[in-house]
Design a protein around this motif. Structure first.
Motif, mmCIF file in Angstrom:
data_model
loop_
_atom_site.group_PDB
_atom_site.id
_atom_site.type_symbol
_atom_site.label_atom_id
_atom_site.label_comp_id
_atom_site.label_asym_id
_atom_site.label_seq_id
_atom_site.Cartn_x
_atom_site.Cartn_y
_atom_site.Cartn_z
ATOM 1 N N ALA A 87 0.817 -1.222 0.000
ATOM 2 C CA ALA A 87 0.000 0.000 0.000
ATOM 3 C C ALA A 87 0.846 1.265 0.000
ATOM 4 N N ILE A 88 2.072 1.200 0.518
ATOM 5 C CA ILE A 88 2.905 2.410 0.597
ATOM 6 C C ILE A 88 3.709 2.655 -0.680
ATOM 7 N N ALA A 89 3.754 1.679 -1.577
ATOM 8 C CA ALA A 89 4.564 1.793 -2.788
ATOM 9 C C ALA A 89 3.740 2.364 -3.935
ATOM 10 N N SER A 90 4.451 2.829 -4.948
ATOM 11 C CA SER A 90 3.752 3.319 -6.132
ATOM 12 C C SER A 90 4.380 2.710 -7.383
ATOM 13 N N ILE A 91 3.532 2.467 -8.355
ATOM 14 C CA ILE A 91 4.013 1.950 -9.636
ATOM 15 C C ILE A 91 4.988 2.938 -10.258
ATOM 16 N N ARG A 92 4.694 4.215 -10.152
ATOM 17 C CA ARG A 92 5.554 5.239 -10.746
ATOM 18 C C ARG A 92 6.980 5.158 -10.176
ATOM 19 N N LYS A 93 7.087 4.953 -8.848
ATOM 20 C CA LYS A 93 8.416 4.849 -8.227
ATOM 21 C C LYS A 93 9.168 3.634 -8.750
ATOM 22 N N LEU A 94 8.485 2.491 -8.878
ATOM 23 C CA LEU A 94 9.138 1.297 -9.383
ATOM 24 C C LEU A 94 9.586 1.496 -10.827
ATOM 25 N N VAL A 95 8.741 2.087 -11.641
ATOM 26 C CA VAL A 95 9.099 2.328 -13.045
ATOM 27 C C VAL A 95 10.324 3.235 -13.134
ATOM 28 N N ARG A 96 10.338 4.303 -12.357
ATOM 29 C CA ARG A 96 11.507 5.206 -12.369
ATOM 30 C C ARG A 96 12.773 4.475 -11.947
ATOM 31 N N ALA A 97 12.687 3.660 -10.914
ATOM 32 C CA ALA A 97 13.853 2.916 -10.440
ATOM 33 C C ALA A 97 14.352 1.932 -11.494
ATOM 34 N N PHE A 98 13.418 1.306 -12.199
ATOM 35 C CA PHE A 98 13.805 0.289 -13.161
ATOM 36 C C PHE A 98 14.263 0.863 -14.503
ATOM 37 N N GLU A 99 13.986 2.121 -14.778
ATOM 38 C CA GLU A 99 14.371 2.697 -16.071
ATOM 39 C C GLU A 99 15.855 2.495 -16.362
ATOM 40 N N GLY A 100 16.707 2.820 -15.434
ATOM 41 C CA GLY A 100 18.136 2.601 -15.643
ATOM 42 C C GLY A 100 18.562 1.190 -15.318
ATOM 43 N N GLY A 101 17.921 0.589 -14.335
ATOM 44 C CA GLY A 101 18.293 -0.748 -13.906
ATOM 45 C C GLY A 101 18.082 -1.811 -14.961
ATOM 46 N N LEU A 102 16.983 -1.714 -15.701
ATOM 47 C CA LEU A 102 16.712 -2.717 -16.736
ATOM 48 C C LEU A 102 17.762 -2.685 -17.841
ATOM 49 N N ALA A 103 18.238 -1.495 -18.190
ATOM 50 C CA ALA A 103 19.289 -1.394 -19.208
ATOM 51 C C ALA A 103 20.563 -2.087 -18.724
ATOM 52 N N ALA A 104 20.899 -1.899 -17.455
ATOM 53 C CA ALA A 104 22.087 -2.553 -16.889
ATOM 54 C C ALA A 104 21.897 -4.066 -16.822
ATOM 55 N N LYS A 105 20.701 -4.495 -16.481
ATOM 56 C CA LYS A 105 20.383 -5.928 -16.435
ATOM 57 C C LYS A 105 20.573 -6.552 -17.819
ATOM 58 N N ALA A 106 20.047 -5.909 -18.843
ATOM 59 C CA ALA A 106 20.162 -6.421 -20.211
ATOM 60 C C ALA A 106 21.616 -6.412 -20.688
ATOM 61 N N ALA A 107 22.367 -5.368 -20.347
ATOM 62 C CA ALA A 107 23.777 -5.285 -20.745
ATOM 63 C C ALA A 107 24.590 -6.398 -20.089
ATOM 64 N N ALA A 108 24.310 -6.694 -18.831
ATOM 65 C CA ALA A 108 25.013 -7.775 -18.138
ATOM 66 C C ALA A 108 24.729 -9.116 -18.810
ATOM 67 N N ALA A 109 23.493 -9.324 -19.213
ATOM 68 C CA ALA A 109 23.123 -10.565 -19.900
ATOM 69 C C ALA A 109 23.838 -10.671 -21.245
ATOM 70 N N ARG A 110 23.941 -9.558 -21.973
ATOM 71 C CA ARG A 110 24.653 -9.576 -23.266
ATOM 72 C C ARG A 110 26.131 -9.886 -23.073
ATOM 73 N N ARG A 111 26.734 -9.351 -22.024
ATOM 74 C CA ARG A 111 28.152 -9.658 -21.751
ATOM 75 C C ARG A 111 28.327 -11.153 -21.479
ATOM 76 N N GLU A 112 27.381 -11.740 -20.790
ATOM 77 C CA GLU A 112 27.457 -13.164 -20.436
ATOM 78 C C GLU A 112 27.134 -14.072 -21.617
ATOM 79 N N LEU A 113 26.134 -13.711 -22.421
ATOM 80 C CA LEU A 113 25.610 -14.617 -23.441
ATOM 81 C C LEU A 113 25.915 -14.220 -24.881
ATOM 82 N N GLY A 114 26.468 -13.035 -25.082
ATOM 83 C CA GLY A 114 26.824 -12.621 -26.434
ATOM 84 C C GLY A 114 25.875 -11.585 -27.005
ATOM 85 N N GLU A 115 26.343 -10.937 -28.034
ATOM 86 C CA GLU A 115 25.615 -9.824 -28.646
ATOM 87 C C GLU A 115 24.648 -10.241 -29.743
ATOM 88 N N GLU A 116 24.646 -11.519 -30.118
ATOM 89 C CA GLU A 116 23.739 -11.960 -31.173
ATOM 90 C C GLU A 116 22.301 -11.634 -30.764
#
Length: 135
Positions: free
Chosen positions: A32-61
């Motif tokens: 009840a104290i959380a907001s979707i907007r806060k989670l989206v803002r937090a994940f905006e940069g985090g998801l890019a880093a998550k995807a980049a880490a996966a590409r480093r591990e599994l390749g750029e194909e």
């Protein structure tokens, strides 16, 4: 029989390819104290880093390290939830991408910044059936 030799029956689904893609659905139920907007803002940069880490591990194909298919919030039903849907070529690629993401500082920071507002976290691994347009 219909014209052209068709019986009118629905075509039988074709079998799944040997290496059918898998989908990882990650659902974050917010307190009840959380907001979707806060989670989206937090994940905006985090998801890019998550995807980049996966590409480093599994390749750029394209697709080898997974692709974000959907990032959205629930509008009807169980509200106050956010869903990430990732497509991976195999379950093994999904597991390797997840391990790599845990090492990405920006992703860890994003998760940490919203963790207290997440009341439930659920991960499901799904395989598309042959009739699914998403393969």
């Amino acid at each position: 029989e219909r014209e052209g030799g068709s019986t009118g029956a629905a075509p039988s689904p074709s079998p799944l390819p040997a290496q059918a893609a898998v989908y990882e659905m990650r659902t974050y139920r917010l307190s009840a104290i959380a907001s979707i907007r806060k989670l989206v803002r937090a994940f905006e940069g985090g998801l890019a880093a998550k995807a980049a880490a996966a590409r480093r591990e599994l390749g750029e194909e394209p697709g080898a390290a997974g692709e974000l298919a959907l990032f959205g919030s629930v509008e009807v039903g169980d509200l106050d939830a956010v869903v990430e849907l990732w497509r991976y070529p195999t379950a093994e690629a999904c597991a390797r991408a997840r391990r790599a993401a845990r090492l990405a500082p920006e992703w860890k920071d994003a998760v940490r910044s919203v963790a207290t507002g997440v009341s439930q976290f659920k991960v499901q691994l799904m395989r598309a059936e042959a009739l699914s347009p998403m393969q």
